[in-house]
Motif scaffolding. Sequence first.
Motif, mmCIF file in Angstrom:
data_model
loop_
_atom_site.group_PDB
_atom_site.id
_atom_site.type_symbol
_atom_site.label_atom_id
_atom_site.label_comp_id
_atom_site.label_asym_id
_atom_site.label_seq_id
_atom_site.Cartn_x
_atom_site.Cartn_y
_atom_site.Cartn_z
ATOM 1 N N ILE A 7 -27.283 -52.792 14.770
ATOM 2 C CA ILE A 7 -27.133 -54.181 14.342
ATOM 3 C C ILE A 7 -26.385 -54.176 13.009
ATOM 4 O O ILE A 7 -26.318 -53.152 12.330
ATOM 5 C CB ILE A 7 -28.481 -54.923 14.186
ATOM 6 N N GLY A 8 -25.824 -55.321 12.631
ATOM 7 C CA GLY A 8 -25.155 -55.433 11.341
ATOM 8 C C GLY A 8 -25.870 -56.444 10.471
ATOM 9 O O GLY A 8 -26.553 -57.336 10.976
ATOM 10 N N VAL A 9 -25.726 -56.302 9.149
ATOM 11 C CA VAL A 9 -26.199 -57.350 8.242
ATOM 12 C C VAL A 9 -25.088 -58.407 8.223
ATOM 13 O O VAL A 9 -23.974 -58.127 7.792
ATOM 14 C CB VAL A 9 -26.462 -56.799 6.826
ATOM 15 N N PRO A 10 -25.394 -59.609 8.753
ATOM 16 C CA PRO A 10 -24.335 -60.610 8.889
ATOM 17 C C PRO A 10 -23.960 -61.222 7.546
ATOM 18 O O PRO A 10 -24.809 -61.314 6.663
ATOM 19 C CB PRO A 10 -24.982 -61.653 9.812
ATOM 20 N N ASP A 11 -22.727 -61.681 7.405
ATOM 21 C CA ASP A 11 -21.650 -61.506 8.364
ATOM 22 C C ASP A 11 -20.759 -60.332 7.968
ATOM 23 O O ASP A 11 -19.958 -59.848 8.777
ATOM 24 C CB ASP A 11 -20.752 -62.766 8.377
ATOM 25 N N SER A 12 -20.917 -59.894 6.718
ATOM 26 C CA SER A 12 -19.930 -58.970 6.165
ATOM 27 C C SER A 12 -19.907 -57.612 6.867
ATOM 28 O O SER A 12 -18.891 -56.918 6.827
ATOM 29 C CB SER A 12 -20.177 -58.777 4.667
ATOM 30 N N ALA A 13 -21.008 -57.218 7.496
ATOM 31 C CA ALA A 13 -21.036 -55.888 8.116
ATOM 32 C C ALA A 13 -20.924 -55.943 9.631
ATOM 33 O O ALA A 13 -21.022 -54.903 10.295
ATOM 34 C CB ALA A 13 -22.323 -55.164 7.717
ATOM 35 N N THR A 14 -20.694 -57.111 10.187
ATOM 36 C CA THR A 14 -20.687 -57.232 11.651
ATOM 37 C C THR A 14 -19.583 -56.379 12.286
ATOM 38 O O THR A 14 -19.832 -55.633 13.242
ATOM 39 C CB THR A 14 -20.518 -58.710 12.062
ATOM 40 N N ALA A 15 -18.375 -56.468 11.745
ATOM 41 C CA ALA A 15 -17.262 -55.707 12.336
ATOM 42 C C ALA A 15 -17.534 -54.204 12.250
ATOM 43 O O ALA A 15 -17.294 -53.459 13.212
ATOM 44 C CB ALA A 15 -15.955 -56.061 11.632
ATOM 45 N N ALA A 16 -18.044 -53.752 11.100
ATOM 46 C CA ALA A 16 -18.337 -52.325 10.934
ATOM 47 C C ALA A 16 -19.441 -51.884 11.886
ATOM 48 O O ALA A 16 -19.403 -50.773 12.426
ATOM 49 C CB ALA A 16 -18.743 -52.037 9.486
ATOM 50 N N ALA A 17 -20.420 -52.750 12.109
ATOM 51 C CA ALA A 17 -21.519 -52.405 13.025
ATOM 52 C C ALA A 17 -21.006 -52.276 14.451
ATOM 53 O O ALA A 17 -21.397 -51.350 15.179
ATOM 54 C CB ALA A 17 -22.614 -53.470 12.946
ATOM 55 N N ILE A 18 -20.124 -53.175 14.849
ATOM 56 C CA ILE A 18 -19.553 -53.092 16.204
ATOM 57 C C ILE A 18 -18.750 -51.795 16.349
ATOM 58 O O ILE A 18 -18.867 -51.082 17.345
ATOM 59 C CB ILE A 18 -18.680 -54.338 16.498
ATOM 60 N N GLY A 25 -21.528 -44.702 20.669
ATOM 61 C CA GLY A 25 -21.997 -44.877 22.044
ATOM 62 C C GLY A 25 -23.403 -45.442 22.104
ATOM 63 O O GLY A 25 -24.179 -45.136 23.019
ATOM 64 N N ILE A 26 -23.746 -46.258 21.119
ATOM 65 C CA ILE A 26 -25.081 -46.895 21.064
ATOM 66 C C ILE A 26 -24.866 -48.402 21.238
ATOM 67 O O ILE A 26 -23.940 -48.958 20.643
ATOM 68 C CB ILE A 26 -25.761 -46.606 19.696
ATOM 69 N N PRO A 27 -25.699 -49.088 22.025
ATOM 70 C CA PRO A 27 -25.483 -50.526 22.222
ATOM 71 C C PRO A 27 -25.552 -51.308 20.909
ATOM 72 O O PRO A 27 -26.389 -51.017 20.049
ATOM 73 C CB PRO A 27 -26.635 -50.942 23.148
ATOM 74 N N TYR A 28 -24.658 -52.303 20.808
ATOM 75 C CA TYR A 28 -24.672 -53.209 19.657
ATOM 76 C C TYR A 28 -25.380 -54.492 20.072
ATOM 77 O O TYR A 28 -25.224 -54.966 21.187
ATOM 78 C CB TYR A 28 -23.238 -53.541 19.221
ATOM 79 N N SER A 29 -26.155 -55.035 19.130
ATOM 80 C CA SER A 29 -26.746 -56.350 19.378
ATOM 81 C C SER A 29 -26.896 -57.076 18.048
ATOM 82 O O SER A 29 -26.923 -56.450 16.993
ATOM 83 C CB SER A 29 -28.126 -56.194 20.026
ATOM 84 N N GLU A 30 -26.995 -58.372 18.104
ATOM 85 C CA GLU A 30 -27.355 -59.119 16.890
ATOM 86 C C GLU A 30 -28.867 -59.006 16.735
ATOM 87 O O GLU A 30 -29.615 -59.297 17.671
ATOM 88 C CB GLU A 30 -26.913 -60.570 17.016
ATOM 89 N N GLY A 31 -29.297 -58.567 15.560
ATOM 90 C CA GLY A 31 -30.734 -58.421 15.312
ATOM 91 C C GLY A 31 -31.198 -59.233 14.131
ATOM 92 O O GLY A 31 -32.398 -59.402 13.893
ATOM 93 N N LEU A 32 -30.234 -59.705 13.349
ATOM 94 C CA LEU A 32 -30.533 -60.565 12.192
ATOM 95 C C LEU A 32 -29.637 -61.792 12.297
ATOM 96 O O LEU A 32 -28.419 -61.662 12.454
ATOM 97 C CB LEU A 32 -30.203 -59.837 10.879
#
Length: 196
Positions: A7-18, A25-32
């Motif tokens: 998961i990423g800390v939104p919004d600034s880390a979303t692209a890096a988390a994806i 190879g680990i699933p991405y999801s919104e968690g916060l």
Amino acid sequence: MDADLVIGVPDSATAAAIGYAQEAGIPYSEGLMKNRYIGRTFIQPDDRLRQAGVALKFNPLPQVLVGKRVVVVDDSIVRGNTSAPTVELLRRAGAGEVHLRISSPPIRHPCFMGVDMATYDELIAHRLSVQEIEREIGADTLGYLSLEGMIEALRRPLGRFCTACFSGEYPFEQKAGGFLPRELQRCGTVERQQVR
Ligand code: SF4
């Protein structure tokens, strides 16, 4: 690393988390989920209020997090005083493990070029090693992008960017009363052209 979810800390880390999720190879999801009506939390005066500020700012999604080994990606750690509340928030929402990954190198030096960041004493990576920061914020593991990795990701040669807050290599020489571009340091007119 072994994990169930990124998961990423939104919004600034979303692209890096994806990107991290794709590479690992680990699933991405919104968690916060970010509450858009809450301002910046690191200016809160004490830990209790900061914890409350982080809890107001981010809503964790237990249905995504419960029992999961979670990699949470953030864009940077400056003072470090919102990282511990974020890790705690994820644990309280049921995350089994919380592994924090930072998409920048450790910030060990202040910015003298205008970004209102922090002083040396306030920068957690100036005071503590990565292992000590990991313990301080309560993450199961902590990892940063290396300076070399950041430059490689930017696909431009080192020297095209200021990296001072990571490397301590300032594009200015510090002099009493101000800062000078390195080019002026090398010429004979240094004293007259000193920046105030
Ligand atoms: S990279 Fe340079 S200009 Fe940007 S915040 Fe860091 S020290 Fe300041």
